[in-house]
Design a protein around this motif. Structure first.
Motif, PDB file in Angstrom:
ATOM      1  N   LEU A  79       0.824  -1.213   0.000  1.00 17.25           N
ATOM      2  CA  LEU A  79       0.000   0.000   0.000  1.00 17.25           C
ATOM      3  C   LEU A  79       0.857   1.262   0.000  1.00 17.25           C
ATOM      4  CD1 LEU A  79      -3.157  -0.609   2.228  1.00 17.25           C
ATOM      5  CD2 LEU A  79      -3.012  -0.322  -0.239  1.00 17.25           C
ATOM      6  N   TYR A 126       1.506   1.913  -3.618  1.00 16.76           N
ATOM      7  CA  TYR A 126       0.310   2.453  -4.277  1.00 16.76           C
ATOM      8  C   TYR A 126       0.097   3.915  -3.887  1.00 16.76           C
ATOM      9  CZ  TYR A 126      -1.100  -2.125  -6.008  1.00 16.76           C
ATOM     10  OH  TYR A 126      -1.142  -3.324  -6.674  1.00 16.76           O
ATOM     11  N   THR A 127       0.289   4.224  -2.616  1.00 11.85           N
ATOM     12  CA  THR A 127       0.118   5.593  -2.138  1.00 11.85           C
ATOM     13  C   THR A 127       1.166   6.517  -2.754  1.00 11.85           C
ATOM     14  OG1 THR A 127      -0.850   4.802  -0.076  1.00 11.85           O
ATOM     15  CG2 THR A 127       0.020   7.047  -0.061  1.00 11.85           C
ATOM     16  N   GLU A 157      -8.834  -6.079   3.448  1.00 10.52           N
ATOM     17  CA  GLU A 157      -9.110  -4.657   3.664  1.00 10.52           C
ATOM     18  C   GLU A 157      -8.122  -3.784   2.883  1.00 10.52           C
ATOM     19  OE1 GLU A 157      -6.382  -6.045   6.919  1.00 10.52           O
ATOM     20  OE2 GLU A 157      -8.280  -6.788   6.131  1.00 10.52           O
ATOM     21  N   GLU A 158      -6.895  -4.274   2.684  1.00 14.40           N
ATOM     22  CA  GLU A 158      -5.912  -3.538   1.888  1.00 14.40           C
ATOM     23  C   GLU A 158      -6.307  -3.541   0.411  1.00 14.40           C
ATOM     24  OE1 GLU A 158      -1.666  -4.034   4.146  1.00 14.40           O
ATOM     25  OE2 GLU A 158      -2.444  -5.809   3.118  1.00 14.40           O
ATOM     26  N   LYS A 166      -9.287  -3.386  -0.748  1.00 17.50           N
ATOM     27  CA  LYS A 166     -10.306  -2.340  -0.913  1.00 17.50           C
ATOM     28  C   LYS A 166      -9.651  -0.973  -1.032  1.00 17.50           C
ATOM     29  CE  LYS A 166     -13.947  -4.824   1.515  1.00 17.50           C
ATOM     30  NZ  LYS A 166     -14.743  -4.912   2.742  1.00 17.50           N
ATOM     31  N   GLU A 167      -8.657  -0.715  -0.182  1.00 17.98           N
ATOM     32  CA  GLU A 167      -7.945   0.565  -0.238  1.00 17.98           C
ATOM     33  C   GLU A 167      -7.173   0.672  -1.549  1.00 17.98           C
ATOM     34  OE1 GLU A 167      -6.561   4.338   0.650  1.00 17.98           O
ATOM     35  OE2 GLU A 167      -8.277   3.206   1.361  1.00 17.98           O
ATOM     36  N   LYS A 168      -6.561  -0.418  -1.995  1.00 17.93           N
ATOM     37  CA  LYS A 168      -5.859  -0.423  -3.281  1.00 17.93           C
ATOM     38  C   LYS A 168      -6.821  -0.031  -4.401  1.00 17.93           C
ATOM     39  CE  LYS A 168      -4.328  -3.516  -6.851  1.00 17.93           C
ATOM     40  NZ  LYS A 168      -4.343  -4.880  -7.326  1.00 17.93           N
ATOM     41  N   ARG A 189      -9.541   1.791  -4.205  1.00 24.40           N
ATOM     42  CA  ARG A 189      -9.844   3.225  -4.107  1.00 24.40           C
ATOM     43  C   ARG A 189      -8.673   4.063  -4.642  1.00 24.40           C
ATOM     44  NH1 ARG A 189     -12.556   1.400   0.697  1.00 24.40           N
ATOM     45  NH2 ARG A 189     -10.656   1.625   1.918  1.00 24.40           N
ATOM     46  N   ILE A 190      -7.456   3.675  -4.288  1.00 23.77           N
ATOM     47  CA  ILE A 190      -6.270   4.394  -4.764  1.00 23.77           C
ATOM     48  C   ILE A 190      -6.185   4.301  -6.283  1.00 23.77           C
ATOM     49  CG2 ILE A 190      -3.739   4.336  -4.821  1.00 23.77           C
ATOM     50  CD1 ILE A 190      -3.857   3.480  -1.822  1.00 23.77           C
TER      51      ILE A 190
END
Length: 97
Positions: free
Chosen positions: A6, A9-10, A57-58, A60-62, A64-65
């Motif tokens: 993450l 990705y960020t 859960e990561e 899902k964040e990936k 969104r990113i």
């Protein structure tokens, strides 16, 4: 320091956002530089992802990113089209004798 997937990705998202700001300012040298930064980060991400998986859960964040990166990329392309068109015209121009 060990970076998580993450984190990569960020970092790509941050570089993409800076690239969009540079495109809005018509700073094409900065856009090209940041594009190179993204390419390095993507290569590092690919290497890291061979040995590491994201937790649910990561993921899902990936997602969104990635959506934000894709939106920024689309905006950059729209802003770059006139510049690319001008560049194409310059490259197609025949020298005057």
């Amino acid at each position: 320091m060990e970076h998580s997937l993450l984190d990569y990705y960020t970092a790509i998202e941050n570089a993409s956002a800076r690239m969009l700001e540079a495109a809005k300012a018509e700073d094409w040298d900065a856009v090209v530089h940041l594009e190179s930064t993204c390419a390095v980060l993507i290569a590092q991400l690919r290497h890291k992802s061979r040995h590491t998986e994201l937790a649910p859960e990561e993921r899902k964040e990936k997602s969104r990113i990635m959506q934000r990166i894709l939106r920024a990329d689309a905006q950059i392309r729209v802003l770059a089209e006139p510049w690319l068109s001008d560049l194409e015209q310059l490259m197609d121009a025949k020298p005057v004798h």
